[in-house]
Scaffold this motif. Structure first.
Motif, PDB file in Angstrom:
ATOM      1  N   ASN A  28       0.779  -1.247   0.000  1.00 48.93           N
ATOM      2  CA  ASN A  28       0.000   0.000   0.000  1.00 48.93           C
ATOM      3  C   ASN A  28       0.808   1.295   0.000  1.00 48.93           C
ATOM      4  OD1 ASN A  28      -2.588  -1.220   0.021  1.00 48.93           O
ATOM      5  ND2 ASN A  28      -2.296  -1.753   2.183  1.00 48.93           N
ATOM      6  N   PHE A  29       2.120   1.154  -0.073  1.00 49.32           N
ATOM      7  CA  PHE A  29       2.963   2.354  -0.015  1.00 49.32           C
ATOM      8  C   PHE A  29       4.102   2.185  -1.005  1.00 49.32           C
ATOM      9  CE2 PHE A  29       5.990   5.401   1.608  1.00 49.32           C
ATOM     10  CZ  PHE A  29       5.249   6.363   2.292  1.00 49.32           C
ATOM     11  N   SER A  30       4.283   3.187  -1.829  1.00 49.09           N
ATOM     12  CA  SER A  30       5.413   3.131  -2.763  1.00 49.09           C
ATOM     13  C   SER A  30       5.782   4.543  -3.194  1.00 49.09           C
ATOM     14  CB  SER A  30       4.978   2.223  -3.921  1.00 49.09           C
ATOM     15  OG  SER A  30       5.581   2.518  -5.095  1.00 49.09           O
ATOM     16  N   ASP A  31       7.070   4.751  -3.504  1.00 48.87           N
ATOM     17  CA  ASP A  31       7.569   6.065  -3.943  1.00 48.87           C
ATOM     18  C   ASP A  31       7.171   7.195  -2.989  1.00 48.87           C
ATOM     19  OD1 ASP A  31       8.871   5.093  -6.146  1.00 48.87           O
ATOM     20  OD2 ASP A  31       7.105   5.277  -7.431  1.00 48.87           O
ATOM     21  N   GLY A  32       7.239   6.907  -1.710  1.00 53.22           N
ATOM     22  CA  GLY A  32       7.008   7.955  -0.722  1.00 53.22           C
ATOM     23  C   GLY A  32       5.560   8.291  -0.457  1.00 53.22           C
ATOM     24  N   LYS A  33       4.619   7.476  -1.005  1.00 54.82           N
ATOM     25  CA  LYS A  33       3.210   7.781  -0.702  1.00 54.82           C
ATOM     26  C   LYS A  33       2.318   6.534  -0.672  1.00 54.82           C
ATOM     27  CE  LYS A  33       2.159   9.418  -5.403  1.00 54.82           C
ATOM     28  NZ  LYS A  33       3.435   9.430  -6.103  1.00 54.82           N
ATOM     29  N   ILE A  34       1.126   6.728  -0.133  1.00 53.71           N
ATOM     30  CA  ILE A  34       0.157   5.627  -0.067  1.00 53.71           C
ATOM     31  C   ILE A  34      -0.457   5.448  -1.451  1.00 53.71           C
ATOM     32  CG2 ILE A  34      -2.043   4.885   0.932  1.00 53.71           C
ATOM     33  CD1 ILE A  34      -1.256   6.282   3.519  1.00 53.71           C
ATOM     34  N   THR A  35      -0.468   4.205  -1.909  1.00 54.09           N
ATOM     35  CA  THR A  35      -0.957   3.944  -3.265  1.00 54.09           C
ATOM     36  C   THR A  35      -2.430   3.514  -3.281  1.00 54.09           C
ATOM     37  OG1 THR A  35      -0.031   1.730  -3.030  1.00 54.09           O
ATOM     38  CG2 THR A  35       1.286   3.343  -4.246  1.00 54.09           C
ATOM     39  N   ASN A  36      -2.929   3.047  -2.143  1.00 54.98           N
ATOM     40  CA  ASN A  36      -4.335   2.627  -2.063  1.00 54.98           C
ATOM     41  C   ASN A  36      -5.197   3.870  -1.815  1.00 54.98           C
ATOM     42  OD1 ASN A  36      -6.795   1.981  -0.493  1.00 54.98           O
ATOM     43  ND2 ASN A  36      -6.117  -0.132  -0.763  1.00 54.98           N
ATOM     44  N   GLU A  37      -6.097   4.145  -2.751  1.00 58.09           N
ATOM     45  CA  GLU A  37      -6.854   5.405  -2.691  1.00 58.09           C
ATOM     46  C   GLU A  37      -7.726   5.536  -1.442  1.00 58.09           C
ATOM     47  OE1 GLU A  37      -9.345   6.867  -6.010  1.00 58.09           O
ATOM     48  OE2 GLU A  37      -7.595   6.331  -7.236  1.00 58.09           O
ATOM     49  N   GLU A  38      -8.369   4.421  -1.083  1.00 54.51           N
ATOM     50  CA  GLU A  38      -9.260   4.469   0.084  1.00 54.51           C
ATOM     51  C   GLU A  38      -8.464   4.770   1.368  1.00 54.51           C
ATOM     52  OE1 GLU A  38     -11.898   1.067   0.131  1.00 54.51           O
ATOM     53  OE2 GLU A  38     -12.294   1.483   2.269  1.00 54.51           O
ATOM     54  N   LEU A  39      -7.346   4.088   1.499  1.00 52.91           N
ATOM     55  CA  LEU A  39      -6.516   4.313   2.689  1.00 52.91           C
ATOM     56  C   LEU A  39      -5.930   5.729   2.679  1.00 52.91           C
ATOM     57  CD1 LEU A  39      -4.728   0.848   2.739  1.00 52.91           C
ATOM     58  CD2 LEU A  39      -6.293   1.712   4.485  1.00 52.91           C
ATOM     59  N   ASN A  40      -5.588   6.199   1.495  1.00 56.67           N
ATOM     60  CA  ASN A  40      -5.043   7.551   1.397  1.00 56.67           C
ATOM     61  C   ASN A  40      -6.105   8.580   1.815  1.00 56.67           C
ATOM     62  OD1 ASN A  40      -2.734   9.125   0.742  1.00 56.67           O
ATOM     63  ND2 ASN A  40      -3.816   9.853  -1.069  1.00 56.67           N
ATOM     64  N   SER A  41      -7.351   8.353   1.387  1.00 53.23           N
ATOM     65  CA  SER A  41      -8.435   9.280   1.769  1.00 53.23           C
ATOM     66  C   SER A  41      -8.633   9.278   3.278  1.00 53.23           C
ATOM     67  CB  SER A  41      -9.756   8.887   1.111  1.00 53.23           C
ATOM     68  OG  SER A  41      -9.601   8.890  -0.265  1.00 53.23           O
ATOM     69  N   GLN A  42      -8.533   8.082   3.860  1.00 56.82           N
ATOM     70  CA  GLN A  42      -8.672   7.992   5.334  1.00 56.82           C
ATOM     71  C   GLN A  42      -7.597   8.828   6.016  1.00 56.82           C
ATOM     72  OE1 GLN A  42      -8.570   3.981   6.923  1.00 56.82           O
ATOM     73  NE2 GLN A  42     -10.135   3.315   5.475  1.00 56.82           N
ATOM     74  N   LEU A  43      -6.373   8.706   5.522  1.00 51.33           N
ATOM     75  CA  LEU A  43      -5.278   9.469   6.141  1.00 51.33           C
ATOM     76  C   LEU A  43      -5.512  10.970   5.959  1.00 51.33           C
ATOM     77  CD1 LEU A  43      -2.591   9.757   7.615  1.00 51.33           C
ATOM     78  CD2 LEU A  43      -1.419   9.449   5.433  1.00 51.33           C
ATOM     79  N   ILE A  44      -5.946  11.364   4.764  1.00 52.55           N
ATOM     80  CA  ILE A  44      -6.182  12.801   4.512  1.00 52.55           C
ATOM     81  C   ILE A  44      -7.199  13.353   5.520  1.00 52.55           C
ATOM     82  CG2 ILE A  44      -7.223  14.417   2.857  1.00 52.55           C
ATOM     83  CD1 ILE A  44      -5.756  12.753   0.635  1.00 52.55           C
TER      84      ILE A  44
END
Ligand SMILES: Cc1cc2nc3c(=O)[nH]c(=O)nc-3n(C[C@H](O)[C@H](O)[C@H](O)COP(=O)(O)O)c2cc1C
Length: 176
Positions: free
Chosen positions: A150-166
């Motif tokens: 779920n994480f690559s190149d310095g960021k979260i790649t899974n959109e749902e998880l990324n939205s949760q973090l935001i």
């Protein structure tokens, strides 16, 4: 401008929690970020005898001073055998000898990640249960499961998880 500190509860030079904490700070707008590394705050293993003989080491005071002088804390806990790592617990114990309310009511975004499906959830739960008694003011929580997927190149790649973090970062930013 607000100042925040970010760090991982890890002393690994390739810490995935440091990567997550660093990424989370990139989502905070308009704050000056200091990313700390526990390797720069080496401490002897806490022991009552050591404290009586030598007092409290400077690095414990230095780290506590950084907490006291910041507007917010981004912390991502590594999990070892279902709880905090030794290096984090050791720092925590030393700082608690100076000030039992060491988190000083600073808004905290508390996170954890691990290669496993629970994403360091046990360490996160333990911290959530404990920090409140120690001046903790947790305003955002996030666990990233299966870091490698779920994480690559310095960021979260899974959109749902990324939205949760935001969402969690927004709550944190509003509390600063
Ligand atoms: C001694 C040891 C115990 C571990 N125990 C756990 C565990 O209980 N749960 C888990 O999800 N991962 C566990 N791991 C794997 C860590 O999550 C993994 O090493 C991770 O990269 C640690 O985070 P860091 O890279 O930020 O240090 C363990 C690793 C070690 C070395």
């Amino acid at each position: 401008m607000k100042n925040i500190i970010a760090f991982a509860g890890s002393n690994s030079s390739t810490s995935i929690n440091k990567k997550l904490a660093t990424y989370a700070t990139s989502l905070v707008n308009g704050a000056e970020v200091k990313v700390l590394d526990l390797n720069d705050f080496e401490l002897p293993l806490y022991g009552m005898d050591h404290e009586l003989a030598h007092g409290i080491p400077d690095n414990a005071q230095k780290f506590l001073d950084l907490i006291k002088s910041t507007d917010g804390i981004v912390l991502s806990l590594a999990e070892h055998n279902g709880t905090y790592t030794t290096v984090f617990k050791n720092l925590f114990d030393w700082m608690s000898r100076i000030d039992g309310k060491l988190w000083s009511d600073k808004p905290m975004l508390l996170m954890a990640t691990s290669p496993g499906a629970r994403g360091g959830g046990s360490a996160l739960e333990i911290a959530q249960g404990r920090f409140g008694f120690m001046g903790g003011n947790i305003v955002g929580r996030f666990s990233l499961p299966s870091f490698g997927d779920n994480f690559s190149d310095g960021k979260i790649t899974n959109e749902e998880l990324n939205s949760q973090l935001i969402e969690e970062v927004e709550q944190f930013s509003e509390s600063l």
